[in-house]
Design a protein around this motif. Structure first.
Motif, PDB file in Angstrom:
ATOM      1  N   ALA A 139       0.828  -1.204   0.000  1.00 10.10           N
ATOM      2  CA  ALA A 139       0.000   0.000   0.000  1.00 10.10           C
ATOM      3  C   ALA A 139       0.863   1.255   0.000  1.00 10.10           C
ATOM      4  O   ALA A 139       0.618   2.200  -0.766  1.00 10.10           O
ATOM      5  CB  ALA A 139      -0.935  -0.001   1.210  1.00 10.10           C
ATOM      6  N   TYR A 140       1.898   1.264   0.841  1.00  7.29           N
ATOM      7  CA  TYR A 140       2.748   2.460   0.907  1.00  7.29           C
ATOM      8  C   TYR A 140       3.543   2.631  -0.381  1.00  7.29           C
ATOM      9  O   TYR A 140       3.743   3.759  -0.853  1.00  7.29           O
ATOM     10  CB  TYR A 140       3.685   2.370   2.112  1.00  7.29           C
ATOM     11  N   PHE A 141       4.000   1.519  -0.948  1.00  9.03           N
ATOM     12  CA  PHE A 141       4.707   1.555  -2.230  1.00  9.03           C
ATOM     13  C   PHE A 141       3.838   2.229  -3.289  1.00  9.03           C
ATOM     14  O   PHE A 141       4.294   3.142  -4.001  1.00  9.03           O
ATOM     15  CB  PHE A 141       5.055   0.119  -2.642  1.00  9.03           C
ATOM     16  N   MET A 142       2.590   1.805  -3.406  1.00 11.30           N
ATOM     17  CA  MET A 142       1.708   2.352  -4.433  1.00 11.30           C
ATOM     18  C   MET A 142       1.372   3.819  -4.178  1.00 11.30           C
ATOM     19  O   MET A 142       1.261   4.619  -5.110  1.00 11.30           O
ATOM     20  CB  MET A 142       0.426   1.519  -4.515  1.00 11.30           C
ATOM     21  N   ALA A 185      -8.236   2.719   3.290  1.00 11.69           N
ATOM     22  CA  ALA A 185      -8.588   2.112   2.002  1.00 11.69           C
ATOM     23  C   ALA A 185      -9.551   3.003   1.228  1.00 11.69           C
ATOM     24  O   ALA A 185      -9.419   3.189   0.004  1.00 11.69           O
ATOM     25  CB  ALA A 185      -9.201   0.728   2.220  1.00 11.69           C
ATOM     26  N   ILE A 186     -10.532   3.572   1.920  1.00 11.51           N
ATOM     27  CA  ILE A 186     -11.453   4.514   1.272  1.00 11.51           C
ATOM     28  C   ILE A 186     -10.680   5.724   0.742  1.00 11.51           C
ATOM     29  O   ILE A 186     -10.941   6.221  -0.364  1.00 11.51           O
ATOM     30  CB  ILE A 186     -12.550   4.963   2.259  1.00 11.51           C
ATOM     31  N   GLY A 187      -9.702   6.183   1.521  1.00 12.14           N
ATOM     32  CA  GLY A 187      -8.885   7.313   1.070  1.00 12.14           C
ATOM     33  C   GLY A 187      -8.147   7.020  -0.218  1.00 12.14           C
ATOM     34  O   GLY A 187      -8.072   7.869  -1.121  1.00 12.14           O
ATOM     35  N   TYR A 188      -7.614   5.815  -0.352  1.00 14.31           N
ATOM     36  CA  TYR A 188      -6.907   5.458  -1.587  1.00 14.31           C
ATOM     37  C   TYR A 188      -7.869   5.319  -2.773  1.00 14.31           C
ATOM     38  O   TYR A 188      -7.502   5.642  -3.913  1.00 14.31           O
ATOM     39  CB  TYR A 188      -6.116   4.170  -1.391  1.00 14.31           C
ATOM     40  N   ALA A 189      -9.093   4.838  -2.525  1.00 10.48           N
ATOM     41  CA  ALA A 189     -10.072   4.760  -3.613  1.00 10.48           C
ATOM     42  C   ALA A 189     -10.406   6.147  -4.133  1.00 10.48           C
ATOM     43  O   ALA A 189     -10.475   6.387  -5.353  1.00 10.48           O
ATOM     44  CB  ALA A 189     -11.340   4.055  -3.119  1.00 10.48           C
ATOM     45  N   LEU A 190     -10.602   7.099  -3.220  1.00  6.28           N
ATOM     46  CA  LEU A 190     -10.869   8.478  -3.623  1.00  6.28           C
ATOM     47  C   LEU A 190      -9.653   9.101  -4.308  1.00  6.28           C
ATOM     48  O   LEU A 190      -9.796   9.952  -5.196  1.00  6.28           O
ATOM     49  CB  LEU A 190     -11.271   9.306  -2.405  1.00  6.28           C
ATOM     50  N   THR A 239      -5.362  16.487  -1.240  1.00  2.73           N
ATOM     51  CA  THR A 239      -5.966  16.288   0.077  1.00  2.73           C
ATOM     52  C   THR A 239      -6.231  14.814   0.353  1.00  2.73           C
ATOM     53  O   THR A 239      -5.804  14.268   1.378  1.00  2.73           O
ATOM     54  CB  THR A 239      -7.278  17.090   0.197  1.00  2.73           C
ATOM     55  N   VAL A 240      -6.907  14.125  -0.576  1.00  2.81           N
ATOM     56  CA  VAL A 240      -7.260  12.722  -0.305  1.00  2.81           C
ATOM     57  C   VAL A 240      -6.039  11.814  -0.401  1.00  2.81           C
ATOM     58  O   VAL A 240      -5.872  10.883   0.396  1.00  2.81           O
ATOM     59  CB  VAL A 240      -8.394  12.233  -1.237  1.00  2.81           C
ATOM     60  N   MET A 241      -5.139  12.083  -1.374  1.00  5.58           N
ATOM     61  CA  MET A 241      -3.978  11.214  -1.532  1.00  5.58           C
ATOM     62  C   MET A 241      -3.027  11.339  -0.341  1.00  5.58           C
ATOM     63  O   MET A 241      -2.612  10.336   0.254  1.00  5.58           O
ATOM     64  CB  MET A 241      -3.244  11.584  -2.831  1.00  5.58           C
ATOM     65  N   ALA A 264      -4.392   9.219 -15.892  1.00  5.45           N
ATOM     66  CA  ALA A 264      -5.202   8.007 -15.736  1.00  5.45           C
ATOM     67  C   ALA A 264      -4.337   6.823 -15.310  1.00  5.45           C
ATOM     68  O   ALA A 264      -4.716   6.022 -14.445  1.00  5.45           O
ATOM     69  CB  ALA A 264      -5.933   7.692 -17.032  1.00  5.45           C
ATOM     70  N   VAL A 265      -3.141   6.704 -15.899  1.00  7.46           N
ATOM     71  CA  VAL A 265      -2.228   5.618 -15.534  1.00  7.46           C
ATOM     72  C   VAL A 265      -1.741   5.788 -14.095  1.00  7.46           C
ATOM     73  O   VAL A 265      -1.676   4.823 -13.320  1.00  7.46           O
ATOM     74  CB  VAL A 265      -1.034   5.571 -16.509  1.00  7.46           C
ATOM     75  N   VAL A 266      -1.404   7.023 -13.728  1.00 15.08           N
ATOM     76  CA  VAL A 266      -0.905   7.290 -12.375  1.00 15.08           C
ATOM     77  C   VAL A 266      -1.974   7.023 -11.317  1.00 15.08           C
ATOM     78  O   VAL A 266      -1.660   6.765 -10.150  1.00 15.08           O
ATOM     79  CB  VAL A 266      -0.369   8.735 -12.285  1.00 15.08           C
ATOM     80  N   ALA A 267      -3.248   7.046 -11.696  1.00 15.47           N
ATOM     81  CA  ALA A 267      -4.334   6.802 -10.738  1.00 15.47           C
ATOM     82  C   ALA A 267      -4.448   5.337 -10.326  1.00 15.47           C
ATOM     83  O   ALA A 267      -4.927   5.024  -9.225  1.00 15.47           O
ATOM     84  CB  ALA A 267      -5.661   7.261 -11.339  1.00 15.47           C
ATOM     85  N   VAL A 268      -4.010   4.410 -11.184  1.00 14.12           N
ATOM     86  CA  VAL A 268      -4.198   2.976 -10.932  1.00 14.12           C
ATOM     87  C   VAL A 268      -3.567   2.503  -9.617  1.00 14.12           C
ATOM     88  O   VAL A 268      -4.179   1.700  -8.889  1.00 14.12           O
ATOM     89  CB  VAL A 268      -3.666   2.158 -12.124  1.00 14.12           C
ATOM     90  N   PRO A 269      -2.359   2.949  -9.246  1.00 17.95           N
ATOM     91  CA  PRO A 269      -1.791   2.488  -7.970  1.00 17.95           C
ATOM     92  C   PRO A 269      -2.678   2.770  -6.757  1.00 17.95           C
ATOM     93  O   PRO A 269      -2.580   2.055  -5.750  1.00 17.95           O
ATOM     94  CB  PRO A 269      -0.469   3.262  -7.886  1.00 17.95           C
ATOM     95  N   GLY A 270      -3.526   3.780  -6.823  1.00 14.09           N
ATOM     96  CA  GLY A 270      -4.438   4.046  -5.715  1.00 14.09           C
ATOM     97  C   GLY A 270      -5.395   2.888  -5.482  1.00 14.09           C
ATOM     98  O   GLY A 270      -5.713   2.540  -4.329  1.00 14.09           O
ATOM     99  N   LEU A 271      -5.851   2.259  -6.557  1.00 15.11           N
ATOM    100  CA  LEU A 271      -6.750   1.115  -6.433  1.00 15.11           C
ATOM    101  C   LEU A 271      -6.014  -0.098  -5.859  1.00 15.11           C
ATOM    102  O   LEU A 271      -6.583  -0.877  -5.083  1.00 15.11           O
ATOM    103  CB  LEU A 271      -7.340   0.772  -7.804  1.00 15.11           C
TER     104      LEU A 271
END
Length: 451
Positions: A275-278, A335-340, A367-369, A426-433
């Motif tokens: 999680a921290y890596f992503m 986990a909710i924070g990473y989804a947002l 803010t969310v990240m 869009a690609v950079v967003a994937v690690p959040g999921l």
């Protein structure tokens, strides 16, 4: 206020140090510890992000391409990983304070020397050394602070302290936008080196060793009592023995990495690392490259830097997450924070050419990240027992730094492939999921409760 009944063991009459911390209001002495750790993390954030803010100036002065800039952007991250992974076991064996003071001194001197670099190779080497100090400082500041917190407020206080990192990173952006036109990019590094060296003096004089660490290592009762008396006053005077409890048993003599990788902790450790890596893939991809990407999207250099500086500023939301983590399931909250995070990073890519909405999107995403990412050290500190806490936090931060390295090279590769603005985000967003999924797995694995 007196000690609670749980503060003393009937058999040994030893006072439980955590019960003392739980039974008394957060004292001025604990606020002093908080302030010192906050400034350690603040300067850590400033020095970590500084290279991204001076990147456009380096490209112009030294005629460096974007791909050629990747090594100097990632050099500190290699150092951060090594510094964290080495310092955790050292702090579990030799103490938090010594490692902290040495780490802050190291990154201060190295950053100061970086301002004198005359070529990219020298700057890259000095950024690596800077990273060693930065990597060693962060986890031990988190660990020491968490070990002076009452159980009921550990997450909110630790998160509030960790807010120094995104604030330092954002402060660096605003200062860079103001300082570089007048004094050049070297002035940012001069400031980033001088301030930590002044802080080292205060750390040596004012910062105590962790009281839980002192009990675990069987320090003399008088030394432990001197520290606790500044928190609990006369209620600990005359106490001849101190003890502490852990929520889960650890094998006798087991400490450091042996605890982190033990049967009870290995899966939770792996999910914390992932999680921290992503999260750091996202953070460093954007902090290092947003000024460049925004400039290519049509903004001038100063505006690009100012808008990018809004991203780390949003990390102050971690205080709210800390409050939620102390009351609800911490894994699910983050986990909710990473989804947002994934959703909001994608949004940035949709706002090219619309400055007003771009500013809003960057701030919301930041803010969310940063709120989710800044909450991870508190989650790790609560997960591990005292004998493995510094190593557990440090290895999560250290392994996570490789995510920062990947993030720096990720955007360089995406731009080399000539992907457009929206696709890159869009690609950079994937690690959040992926980070969200890792914390769900950690929760489902029934990780040990915090002590």
């Amino acid at each position: 206020m007196g000690l609670s009944p749980a503060a003393a063991s009937p058999e040994s009459k030893a006072v439980n140090v955590q019960a003392v911390l739980n039974a008394h209001p957060f004292s001025r002495y604990q606020w002093l510890i908080f302030s010192l750790c906050f400034f350690i993390v603040l300067f850590d954030g400033f020095d970590t992000a500084a290279i991204g803010y001076i990147a456009p100036s380096l490209m112009a002065e030294w005629d460096v391409s974007k791909s050629g800039l990747a090594p100097v952007l990632s050099a500190a991250l290699f150092g951060l990983a090594g510094g964290a992974m080495l310092s955790g076991p050292l702090a579990d064996r030799f103490g938090r304070k010594q490692v902290l003071a040495g780490a802050v001194g190291l990154f201060g001197v190295a950053c100061l020397c970086s301002a004198l670099a005359l070529d990219l190779e020298t700057l890259t080497a000095l950024r690596f050394v800077t990273g060693l100090g930065l990597g060693a400082a962060m986890p031990n500041a988190v660990t020491l602070m968490s070990e002076y917190c009452p159980d009921a407020r550990r997450s909110i206080i630790t998160n509030a302290m960790f807010c120094g990192f995104p604030l330092g990173a954002a402060f660096g952006g605003f200062l860079a936008a103001w300082m570089i036109p007048y004094w050049g990019w070297r002035s940012v590094l001069l400031l980033g080196g001088t301030a930590p060296l002044l802080l080292v003096v205060l750390l040596l004089v004012l910062l105590p060793e962790s009281v839980r660490y002192m009990v675990a290592k069987q320090y003399p009762a008088e030394r432990i009592r001197q520290v606790l008396s500044r928190i609990a006053g006369a209620s600990v005077q005359g106490v001849r023995s101190f003890a502490m409890t852990e929520s889960k048993s650890v094998a006798p003599g087991q400490h450091g990495l042996a605890v982190v990788l033990s049967r009870s902790y290995w899966l939770g450790s792996a999910m914390l690392w992932l999680a921290y890596f992503m999260g750091l893939v996202i953070f460093y991809a954007l902090v290092n490259w947003m000024p460049v990407l925004f400039k290519e999207a049509g903004l001038d250099t100063r505006t690009s830097t100012l808008v990018a500086a809004l991203f780390p500023l949003g990390g102050v939301g971690a205080v709210f997450f800390g409050w939620l983590m102390d009351r609800f399931n911490a894994n699910r909250i983050i986990a909710i924070g990473y989804a947002l995070t994934a959703l909001s990073i994608w949004w940035i890519g949709q706002e090219a050419g619309r400055l007003g909405w771009l500013v809003v999107a960057v701030f919301v995403a930041g803010t969310v990240m940063n709120t989710a990412q800044s909450s991870m050290p508190a989650l790790a500190a609560a997960f591990y027992p005292t004998s493995g806490r510094a190593t557990g936090v440090a290895w999560m931060l250290g392994i996570g730094r490789f995510g920062g390295i990947a993030g720096s090279f990720l955007v360089a590769d995406l731009t080399a492939r000539q992907l457009d603005f929206s696709t890159i985000f869009a690609v950079v967003a994937v690690p959040g999921l992926i980070a969200m999924a890792a914390l769900i797995v950690k929760q489902m694995a029934s990780a040990p409760a915090r002590d």
